[in-house]
Design a protein around this motif. Structure first.
Motif, PDB file in Angstrom:
ATOM      1  N   VAL A  23       0.869  -1.190   0.000  1.00 47.41           N
ATOM      2  CA  VAL A  23       0.000   0.000   0.000  1.00 47.41           C
ATOM      3  C   VAL A  23       0.900   1.233   0.000  1.00 47.41           C
ATOM      4  O   VAL A  23       1.775   1.373   0.853  1.00 47.41           O
ATOM      5  CB  VAL A  23      -0.921   0.023   1.244  1.00 47.41           C
ATOM      6  CG1 VAL A  23      -1.779   1.278   1.237  1.00 47.41           C
ATOM      7  CG2 VAL A  23      -1.803  -1.214   1.271  1.00 47.41           C
ATOM      8  N   VAL A  24       0.690   2.104  -0.995  1.00 43.96           N
ATOM      9  CA  VAL A  24       1.522   3.308  -1.105  1.00 43.96           C
ATOM     10  C   VAL A  24       0.667   4.536  -0.811  1.00 43.96           C
ATOM     11  O   VAL A  24      -0.374   4.744  -1.428  1.00 43.96           O
ATOM     12  CB  VAL A  24       2.128   3.443  -2.524  1.00 43.96           C
ATOM     13  CG1 VAL A  24       3.110   4.605  -2.558  1.00 43.96           C
ATOM     14  CG2 VAL A  24       2.824   2.155  -2.946  1.00 43.96           C
ATOM     15  N   ASP A  25       1.122   5.339   0.157  1.00 45.82           N
ATOM     16  CA  ASP A  25       0.417   6.572   0.510  1.00 45.82           C
ATOM     17  C   ASP A  25       1.122   7.727  -0.194  1.00 45.82           C
ATOM     18  O   ASP A  25       2.106   8.273   0.303  1.00 45.82           O
ATOM     19  CB  ASP A  25       0.451   6.752   2.034  1.00 45.82           C
ATOM     20  CG  ASP A  25      -0.328   7.990   2.474  1.00 45.82           C
ATOM     21  OD1 ASP A  25      -0.996   8.598   1.616  1.00 45.82           O
ATOM     22  OD2 ASP A  25      -0.253   8.349   3.661  1.00 45.82           O
ATOM     23  N   PHE A  26       0.633   8.066  -1.394  1.00 45.20           N
ATOM     24  CA  PHE A  26       1.199   9.189  -2.135  1.00 45.20           C
ATOM     25  C   PHE A  26       0.682  10.497  -1.536  1.00 45.20           C
ATOM     26  O   PHE A  26      -0.275  10.507  -0.766  1.00 45.20           O
ATOM     27  CB  PHE A  26       0.798   9.112  -3.622  1.00 45.20           C
ATOM     28  CG  PHE A  26       1.587   8.086  -4.405  1.00 45.20           C
ATOM     29  CD1 PHE A  26       2.875   8.371  -4.843  1.00 45.20           C
ATOM     30  CD2 PHE A  26       1.045   6.841  -4.695  1.00 45.20           C
ATOM     31  CE1 PHE A  26       3.607   7.434  -5.562  1.00 45.20           C
ATOM     32  CE2 PHE A  26       1.773   5.898  -5.415  1.00 45.20           C
ATOM     33  CZ  PHE A  26       3.065   6.200  -5.854  1.00 45.20           C
ATOM     34  N   ILE A  27       1.305  11.609  -1.942  1.00 48.45           N
ATOM     35  CA  ILE A  27       0.836  12.918  -1.467  1.00 48.45           C
ATOM     36  C   ILE A  27      -0.489  13.229  -2.166  1.00 48.45           C
ATOM     37  O   ILE A  27      -0.630  13.008  -3.376  1.00 48.45           O
ATOM     38  CB  ILE A  27       1.891  14.004  -1.770  1.00 48.45           C
ATOM     39  CG1 ILE A  27       3.182  13.664  -1.000  1.00 48.45           C
ATOM     40  CG2 ILE A  27       1.398  15.383  -1.377  1.00 48.45           C
ATOM     41  CD1 ILE A  27       4.388  14.427  -1.442  1.00 48.45           C
ATOM     42  N   ASP A  28      -1.462  13.702  -1.389  1.00 54.62           N
ATOM     43  CA  ASP A  28      -2.807  13.963  -1.935  1.00 54.62           C
ATOM     44  C   ASP A  28      -2.770  14.922  -3.119  1.00 54.62           C
ATOM     45  O   ASP A  28      -2.067  15.940  -3.078  1.00 54.62           O
ATOM     46  CB  ASP A  28      -3.707  14.596  -0.857  1.00 54.62           C
ATOM     47  CG  ASP A  28      -4.124  13.562   0.172  1.00 54.62           C
ATOM     48  OD1 ASP A  28      -3.784  12.381  -0.025  1.00 54.62           O
ATOM     49  OD2 ASP A  28      -4.770  13.941   1.170  1.00 54.62           O
ATOM     50  N   MET A  29      -3.543  14.601  -4.146  1.00 55.24           N
ATOM     51  CA  MET A  29      -3.685  15.501  -5.306  1.00 55.24           C
ATOM     52  C   MET A  29      -5.169  15.663  -5.598  1.00 55.24           C
ATOM     53  O   MET A  29      -5.910  14.675  -5.671  1.00 55.24           O
ATOM     54  CB  MET A  29      -2.978  14.918  -6.527  1.00 55.24           C
ATOM     55  CG  MET A  29      -1.471  14.819  -6.375  1.00 55.24           C
ATOM     56  SD  MET A  29      -0.635  14.307  -7.894  1.00 55.24           S
ATOM     57  CE  MET A  29      -1.254  12.643  -8.094  1.00 55.24           C
ATOM     58  N   GLY A  30      -5.623  16.910  -5.773  1.00 59.73           N
ATOM     59  CA  GLY A  30      -7.043  17.159  -6.006  1.00 59.73           C
ATOM     60  C   GLY A  30      -7.460  16.927  -7.451  1.00 59.73           C
ATOM     61  O   GLY A  30      -8.598  16.564  -7.729  1.00 59.73           O
ATOM     62  N   ASN A  31      -6.529  17.120  -8.373  1.00 61.20           N
ATOM     63  CA  ASN A  31      -6.853  17.055  -9.793  1.00 61.20           C
ATOM     64  C   ASN A  31      -6.909  15.601 -10.294  1.00 61.20           C
ATOM     65  O   ASN A  31      -5.899  14.889 -10.245  1.00 61.20           O
ATOM     66  CB  ASN A  31      -5.777  17.844 -10.560  1.00 61.20           C
ATOM     67  CG  ASN A  31      -6.106  17.957 -12.033  1.00 61.20           C
ATOM     68  OD1 ASN A  31      -6.855  17.158 -12.579  1.00 61.20           O
ATOM     69  ND2 ASN A  31      -5.531  18.960 -12.676  1.00 61.20           N
ATOM     70  N   PRO A  32      -8.077  15.125 -10.778  1.00 58.13           N
ATOM     71  CA  PRO A  32      -8.183  13.734 -11.249  1.00 58.13           C
ATOM     72  C   PRO A  32      -7.219  13.416 -12.394  1.00 58.13           C
ATOM     73  O   PRO A  32      -6.730  12.299 -12.517  1.00 58.13           O
ATOM     74  CB  PRO A  32      -9.642  13.608 -11.721  1.00 58.13           C
ATOM     75  CG  PRO A  32     -10.354  14.806 -11.206  1.00 58.13           C
ATOM     76  CD  PRO A  32      -9.342  15.855 -10.916  1.00 58.13           C
ATOM     77  N   GLU A  33      -6.929  14.444 -13.238  1.00 60.25           N
ATOM     78  CA  GLU A  33      -5.976  14.227 -14.344  1.00 60.25           C
ATOM     79  C   GLU A  33      -4.595  13.875 -13.815  1.00 60.25           C
ATOM     80  O   GLU A  33      -3.904  13.031 -14.354  1.00 60.25           O
ATOM     81  CB  GLU A  33      -5.885  15.494 -15.202  1.00 60.25           C
ATOM     82  CG  GLU A  33      -6.826  15.478 -16.393  1.00 60.25           C
ATOM     83  CD  GLU A  33      -6.673  16.739 -17.224  1.00 60.25           C
ATOM     84  OE1 GLU A  33      -5.515  17.158 -17.460  1.00 60.25           O
ATOM     85  OE2 GLU A  33      -7.709  17.290 -17.615  1.00 60.25           O
ATOM     86  N   ASN A  34      -4.194  14.552 -12.742  1.00 57.95           N
ATOM     87  CA  ASN A  34      -2.889  14.279 -12.136  1.00 57.95           C
ATOM     88  C   ASN A  34      -2.846  12.875 -11.529  1.00 57.95           C
ATOM     89  O   ASN A  34      -1.836  12.189 -11.591  1.00 57.95           O
ATOM     90  CB  ASN A  34      -2.552  15.325 -11.067  1.00 57.95           C
ATOM     91  CG  ASN A  34      -2.168  16.653 -11.687  1.00 57.95           C
ATOM     92  OD1 ASN A  34      -1.891  16.720 -12.885  1.00 57.95           O
ATOM     93  ND2 ASN A  34      -2.163  17.708 -10.888  1.00 57.95           N
TER      94      ASN A  34
END
Length: 518
Positions: free
Chosen positions: A370-381
């Protein structure tokens, strides 16, 4: 066009042989082959004894000569189990001398939803193959659906199927390979065509197939006198099996410090890729060990810790539990004010994705990750990150599946593990505390450098205060680490040794003596 450099570095000593695979100088795979290892390699074939079929598990425990019984599930029996049992019995008793499967009629296939107790009973002898080495407290996982892997094809006894690697995309090429294999294969044997067979002529495929038939025949001969349980066909030595599975035209060098292994590898390459024999070199320098020369020791120390530093000050934290692995992505204290938070998150996540793909191969991590990436709001990103991670992992030979990011930025990966995980200790004895341990000095220097990368951008003068041992490491020798920093950042870093500091402690100050926070 940019050309990737791939090198295989093989180091041998009395205890083990180490294989390091480098891509553009960066360590991407590390294997260790110990002489006294448990004697079970993926691909080995055993004549084994069924200890006990267990209806509740729909599996059997099988004696393969290991301290723990091997595990054989009903789904790993293969449809032609009755024919395999009959063949094994006849060959072991010396009643069948023709091993080509032409003269043995195929029995009715087993029901794919049947139960183990209907088809196997205690004390039966059966040919089985190791599909997963013993890991932790578990015995080997085995299958009675046998396969013999060659360079271009895999031979599957007791089958008539021809299948082509899904990585070969051209429909015409798939059809061509199918026709070729159909014309050269023997009845009773299925064939799986590997990705590297793309574009190959019939002569190369035929030679590979004949080698595998010879292997099959010599294994069957051993059955006549073999003890039950015992190994009847071993995988080729680890150097050859790694070459067979990963070698391709992009390899630019194979360096080996052991003479015997050097000649074995040259002979094997002569068989599979004669035009590439010249890239095998015997490394004989006594001054600098092979792994030091290619900067592998340093990469091992900086890659296997709990914390893994990356470029731009970002880092990963890797935690292991019995059930799963958890990887946390951290951006570090970045002083990049120009970019928006979303852009920064995407940049760090992409750097992390490339490093995670490397770490999974390097440590051979398996199961659920399980990888906890930094949150991104943009679905494209989020999609960009997901596609990039898939691309980075496309080279990974282990079967894996990647799920799209969840709302919380979590990505789940399942990765097949067939060998014990590579686990290397990166902590060393603490010189300040005889019972304690600290991170290796190289790791501290790497952390200092990643902090420095951010600090030098905003400060004309930088002073580093650190423990005397670390200060000496940074300033002594030619060229010293500090002089390398000078060429990289065009700034001279003043380094002051501080006796009061602990080994891991360091602080940066500006020209006015104010501490600079990272």
């Amino acid at each position: 066009m940019y050309r990737v450099n791939k090198e295989l570095i093989i180091r041998s000593n009395s205890e083990a042989v180490d294989f390091a695979l480098l891509k553009d100088g960066k360590l991407i795979e590390l294997h260790r082959d110990k002489e006294e290892d448990n004697g079970f390699q993926v691909g080995d074939i055993f004549i084994a004894k069924i200890r006990k079929p267990v209806a509740g598990l729909n599996a059997a425990f099988v004696n393969v000569g290991f301290e723990k019984d091997a595990f054989l599930h009903y789904h790993d029996l293969g449809p032609n189990l009755p024919t395999l049992l009959k063949f094994t019995k006849l060959v072991s008793a010396g009643k069948l001398k023709d091993y080509s499967l032409k003269s043995i009629p195929f029995e009715k296939e087993i029901d794919k939803d049947g139960t183990i107790t209907d088809v196997l009973s205690a004390n039966q002898s059966l040919l089985v193959q190791v599909v997963k080495e013993p890991i932790s407290t578990k015995g080997p996982r085995i299958s009675s659906e046998l396969s013999l892997a060659g360079r271009y094809v895999v031979l599957v006894p007791f089958s008539d199927r021809i299948s082509i690697s899904q990585k070969i995309e051209s429909k015409e090429e798939k059809e061509r390979l199918k026709r070729l294999v159909q014309s050269i294969k023997q009845k009773g044997f299925g064939v799986i065509v590997r990705t590297v067979a793309e574009g190959m002529k019939v002569a190369e495929l035929d030679k590979d197939l004949q080698n595998l038939m010879d292997k099959w025949n010599s294994m069957c001969k051993r059955l006549v006198t073999a003890h039950h349980p015992s190994k009847v066909l071993g995988e080729v030595n680890r150097a050859s099996s790694i070459l067979r599975d990963v070698f391709n035209d992009t390899f630019t060098g194979i360096y080996i410090d052991d003479e015997e292994l050097y000649y074995q590898t040259k002979d094997y390459l002569q068989e599979i890729a004669p035009s590439k024999v010249s890239i095998v070199k015997h490394y004989q320098s006594k001054e600098l060990p092979l792994f030091e020369k290619y900067n592998i020791e340093r990469q091992i120390k900086t890659s296997f810790g709990k914390t893994v530093s990356m470029s731009k000050g970002a880092y990963l934290i890797i935690e292991h539990t019995e059930a799963l692995h958890v990887i946390d992505v951290n951006s570090g204290n970045r002083s990049n004010k120009a970019q928006s938070q979303e852009d920064t998150a995407l940049e760090v996540n992409l750097i992390a994705a490339a490093e995670i793909a490397r770490q999974l191969r390097l440590r051979d991590m398996g199961g659920i990750i399980v990888v906890d990436f930094i949150d991104m709001g943009n679905p494209e990103n989020r999609k960009k990150l997901y596609d990039f991670l898939k691309e980075e992992m496309s080279d990974d030979k282990a079967k894996h599946k990647i799920l799209p990011p969840s709302k919380f930025g979590l990505i789940q990966i399942t990765r097949q593990r067939v060998r014990p995980e590579v686990n290397i200790k990166t902590r060393e004895e603490d010189p300040n505390n005889e019972n304690g341990e600290i991170e290796a000095p190289i790791l501290i220097v790497d952390k200092i450098k990643s902090s420095l990368e951010r600090i030098v951008k905003d400060h004309p003068k930088v002073v580093l205060n650190t423990h005397p041992f670390v200060a000496a490491y940074l300033t002594k020798g030619f060229p010293s680490v500090r002089s390398k920093w000078f060429f990289e950042y065009k700034k001279w870093i003043k380094i002051i040794p501080r006796d009061a500091y602990t080994f891991l402690e360091y602080h940066f100050f500006d020209e006015k003596g104010n501490e600079v926070s990272e």
